[in-house]
Design a protein around this motif. Structure first.
Motif, PDB file in Angstrom:
ATOM      1  N   LEU A  80       0.926  -1.111   0.128  1.00  0.00           N
ATOM      2  CA  LEU A  80      -0.039  -0.040  -0.011  1.00  0.00           C
ATOM      3  C   LEU A  80       0.750   1.280   0.134  1.00  0.00           C
ATOM      4  N   ALA A  84       0.982   4.216  -2.847  1.00  0.00           N
ATOM      5  CA  ALA A  84       0.858   5.632  -2.577  1.00  0.00           C
ATOM      6  C   ALA A  84       2.026   6.350  -3.127  1.00  0.00           C
ATOM      7  N   ALA A  88       0.198   8.294  -6.236  1.00  0.00           N
ATOM      8  CA  ALA A  88      -0.511   9.176  -5.590  1.00  0.00           C
ATOM      9  C   ALA A  88      -0.291  10.648  -6.169  1.00  0.00           C
ATOM     10  N   VAL A 171      -9.552   0.718  -9.261  1.00  0.00           N
ATOM     11  CA  VAL A 171      -9.299   0.051  -8.248  1.00  0.00           C
ATOM     12  C   VAL A 171      -9.146  -1.563  -8.855  1.00  0.00           C
TER      13      VAL A 171
ATOM     14  N   THR B   9      -4.743   8.442  -9.148  1.00  0.00           N
ATOM     15  CA  THR B   9      -4.257   9.118  -8.004  1.00  0.00           C
ATOM     16  C   THR B   9      -5.147   8.991  -6.634  1.00  0.00           C
ATOM     17  N   ARG B  10      -6.558   9.191  -7.089  1.00  0.00           N
ATOM     18  CA  ARG B  10      -7.503   9.173  -6.058  1.00  0.00           C
ATOM     19  C   ARG B  10      -7.397   7.789  -5.163  1.00  0.00           C
ATOM     20  N   PRO B  11      -7.940   6.750  -5.829  1.00  0.00           N
ATOM     21  CA  PRO B  11      -7.373   5.658  -4.731  1.00  0.00           C
ATOM     22  C   PRO B  11      -6.165   5.096  -4.340  1.00  0.00           C
ATOM     23  N   ARG B  13      -4.253   7.454  -3.274  1.00  0.00           N
ATOM     24  CA  ARG B  13      -4.178   8.363  -2.081  1.00  0.00           C
ATOM     25  C   ARG B  13      -4.799   7.528  -0.963  1.00  0.00           C
ATOM     26  N   LEU B  14      -5.920   6.789  -0.944  1.00  0.00           N
ATOM     27  CA  LEU B  14      -6.578   6.055  -0.087  1.00  0.00           C
ATOM     28  C   LEU B  14      -5.802   5.039   0.528  1.00  0.00           C
ATOM     29  N   ALA B  15      -4.859   4.702  -0.493  1.00  0.00           N
ATOM     30  CA  ALA B  15      -3.900   3.645  -0.125  1.00  0.00           C
ATOM     31  C   ALA B  15      -2.950   3.939   1.100  1.00  0.00           C
ATOM     32  N   ILE B  17      -3.700   5.534   3.427  1.00  0.00           N
ATOM     33  CA  ILE B  17      -4.013   5.953   5.014  1.00  0.00           C
ATOM     34  C   ILE B  17      -3.347   4.752   6.011  1.00  0.00           C
ATOM     35  N   TYR B  20       0.450   4.918   6.641  1.00  0.00           N
ATOM     36  CA  TYR B  20       0.734   6.179   7.319  1.00  0.00           C
ATOM     37  C   TYR B  20       0.429   6.219   8.668  1.00  0.00           C
TER      38      TYR B  20
END
Lengths: 266, 305
Positions: A80, A84, A88, A171, B9-11, B13-15, B17, B20
């Motif tokens: 993950l 990111a 991202a 996804v 980029t949006r999903p 960015r969820l990845a 969380i 982090y």
């Protein structure tokens, strides 16, 4: 390119330096003599004694469970994190995030171990399996992130884009197109995490409680008391397992790469 | 295409969380505790320190707590020779080991990069396998060799090079052997990664322009491998400074490295505040070169663009 004599010599000496001590240890693990340095003929007696040493077996079992749990958690979190960082774009706190991911790679283990222990004490957490697993996950997910990120970075995005053109959501495209392609990297990261967890002494010493020693902690306390032939035996077993795992992993990744190449000719 | 990227980029960015939060909770917050405990008084209790903060007690307690913060532990670190010497010894040991590692590792990495392409993955695997093998086992393997009646002394005696067994174990020589042995892959792999990427045509061009191979190496290959050297040096130097196990098992009982001192304060003397203070100072000593390296690398990246 031809290898000059200087290059050949330095490579040979370097590899000899890396392997000679391990080879010697393996040979002496089959030594029948009680004295570690006197050769008494080939024998499996130390392996037999090892399998009767219950404290050692319990420690090995504990290490194995911690390694399995922490490597799996680290593979998920590390992947993950890699996604990111490579997909991202820029997000708030990105610098802090990548800093946190890279710092444990070079941080002295005594500091990481000490700080995690102080956290667990402050949280009043009972120390044992879970605290060691959390500590190992924290350390090893950083390695997974590096491995997976380097694969994601070299991956052609057109696969994902093609999947989205064919009607996948982002996804779904990630799971349908990207994950199969980066699977070898995730597996390699999992194995690296597994090996690092099995290997760790310092962080486990800080974060474990009484009565739940991992294998390196047991080996360390034995080694401090002096060299014993059983240690040669258990070390040889570990070397054998690790070598086997690496050979299997490299064969598997070669196979999956060959499969990917034949399935998607570039 | 850029549209597709933006959707990505949006999903993604969820990845971020979960990892982090994890790193914040189990990496960042713990350092807060280290700092906090380094500023508190030691006490013979369980846990062996007086807690300083009590957020539940409100603002007054907080200001009182700040007033009670003590720099005593840091003062102790400076005033007691033991700690200063430990830091210095760690830095010296790390510097010497890193220099030896570079001297040994560079030729190995260079030779690997010069192997025929087909052989390079095998060579890399051969370097990685010992790295995957428990370092404790590798240190232990050296104890087998270096002890009083170990293989090294047996060989030397058999060859009549020495008349009596030499003392190897529990010396600085043994410790350096152990450190260099354990960290060699950390030096070789980044160097190899850099050297393997250099196109051989650069050296051919240098040769065409009249360079001898040796001159071509120093004028072309070596400067271009500097990023690899930087990465290798950092990957080795920083962890070696905090090294605990190798000096504990191989070095003599004379002067300690700072990792050992921290361990001793923590586990033997059970002085958690001093151990934390040692960690804070060590972190400060180590963070500086890391930040310099980071800045240099960023500048290089920007320059390369």
């Amino acid at each position: 390119m031809k290898l000059s004599r200087f290059n050949l010599v330095s490579l040979t000496l370097g590899l000899a330096f890396l392997y000679l001590p391990i080879v010697i240890m393996v040979i002496y693990s089959f030594n029948d003599s009680r004295l570690v340095t006197v050769w008494g003929g080939w024998s499996l007696r130390w392996y037999r004694e090892l399998f009767q040493d219950e404290a050692m077996l319990a420690a090995a079992w504990m290490s194995l469970r911690v390694a399995l749990a922490s490597a799996t958690a680290a593979a998920v979190l590390g992947t993950l994190a890699a996604v990111a960082l490579s997909r991202a774009g820029h997000f708030r706190g990105r610098t802090l995030f990548s800093g946190m991911l890279y710092a444990p790679l070079v941080m002295p283990e005594v500091i990481t171990g000490l700080s995690l222990l102080l956290l667990f004490v402050a949280l009043n957490a009972e120390r044992g399996f879970w605290t060691v697993t959390i500590a190992h996950t924290t350390l090893t997910m950083c390695f997974v992130a590096v491995v997976v990120q380097s694969r994601l970075g070299s991956l052609d995005r057109s696969y994902e884009e093609a999947a989205m053109d064919l009607g996948c959501g982002p996804v779904e495209a990630f799971f349908q197109a990207t994950v199969p392609l980066i699977w070898p990297a995730i597996a390699a990261g999992w194995m690296l995490a597994f090996a690092l967890s099995l290997d760790d002494l310092v962080i486990a010493s800080f974060t474990t409680g009484p009565g739940s020693a991992t294998l390196p902690i047991r080996i360390y306390s034995e080694v401090r008391l002096g060299v014993k032939p059983q240690i040669n035996a258990i070390c040889t077993l570990i070397v054998a397992v690790v070598t086997l795992a690496i050979v299997i992993a490299s064969l598997a990744s070669k196979l999956s790469r060959a499969k990917a190449d034949s399935a998607a000719p570039m | 295409m850029s549209g597709a990227r933006r959707i990505f980029t949006r999903p993604a960015r969820l990845a971020v969380i979960a990892p982090y939060l994890w790193m914040a909770l189990f990496f960042l917050v713990p350092f807060g505790f280290v700092v906090k405990i380094s500023l508190s008084q030691s006490a013979i209790a369980q846990p062996p320190y007086t807690p300083v903060f009590d957020l539940a007690a409100g603002w007054d307690a907080l200001t009182a707590a700040f007033a009670a913060l003590s720099l005593d532990n840091f003062r102790l670190l400076i005033s007691d020779n033991l700690y200063v010497l430990s830091y210095l010894r760690s830095l010296v040991v790390a510097a010497v080991s890193t220099a030896i590692l570079l001297l040994i590792g560079y030729p190995i990495a260079y030779a690997m990069a010069r192997l025929p392409r087909g052989w390079q993955p095998l060579a890399m695997m051969l370097v990685i396998v010992p790295f995957w093998t428990s370092f404790l086992i590798r240190i232990y393997a050296w104890i087998n060799i270096l002890q009083h009646d170990g293989l090294l002394n047996q060989t030397l005696l058999a060859l009549h090079l020495v008349s009596a067994p030499l003392v190897w174990l529990s010396t600085d020589t043994a410790m350096y052997i152990g450190i260099v042995y354990s960290y060699l892959p950390f030096m070789v792999l980044p160097l190899y990664a850099t050297l393997a990427k250099l196109p051989p045509s650069l050296n051919e061009a240098a040769a065409d322009l009249g360079c001898s191979p040796r001159r071509a190496f120093w004028l072309v290959t070596f400067p271009l491998s500097l990023p690899g050297i930087g990465a290798g040096v950092l990957l080795c130097f920083i962890p070696i400074v905090g090294e605990f196990v190798i000096p504990d098992l191989l070095a003599g009982s004379g002067s300690l490295m700072i990792g050992q001192t921290l361990w001793l304060e923590f586990f033997t003397n059970r002085d958690w505040p001093v151990a934390s203070a040692i960690a804070v100072v060590l972190l400060a000593v180590l963070l500086l070169p890391l930040m310099i390296y980071e800045r240099l690398q960023r500048r290089q990246l920007e320059g390369g663009r």
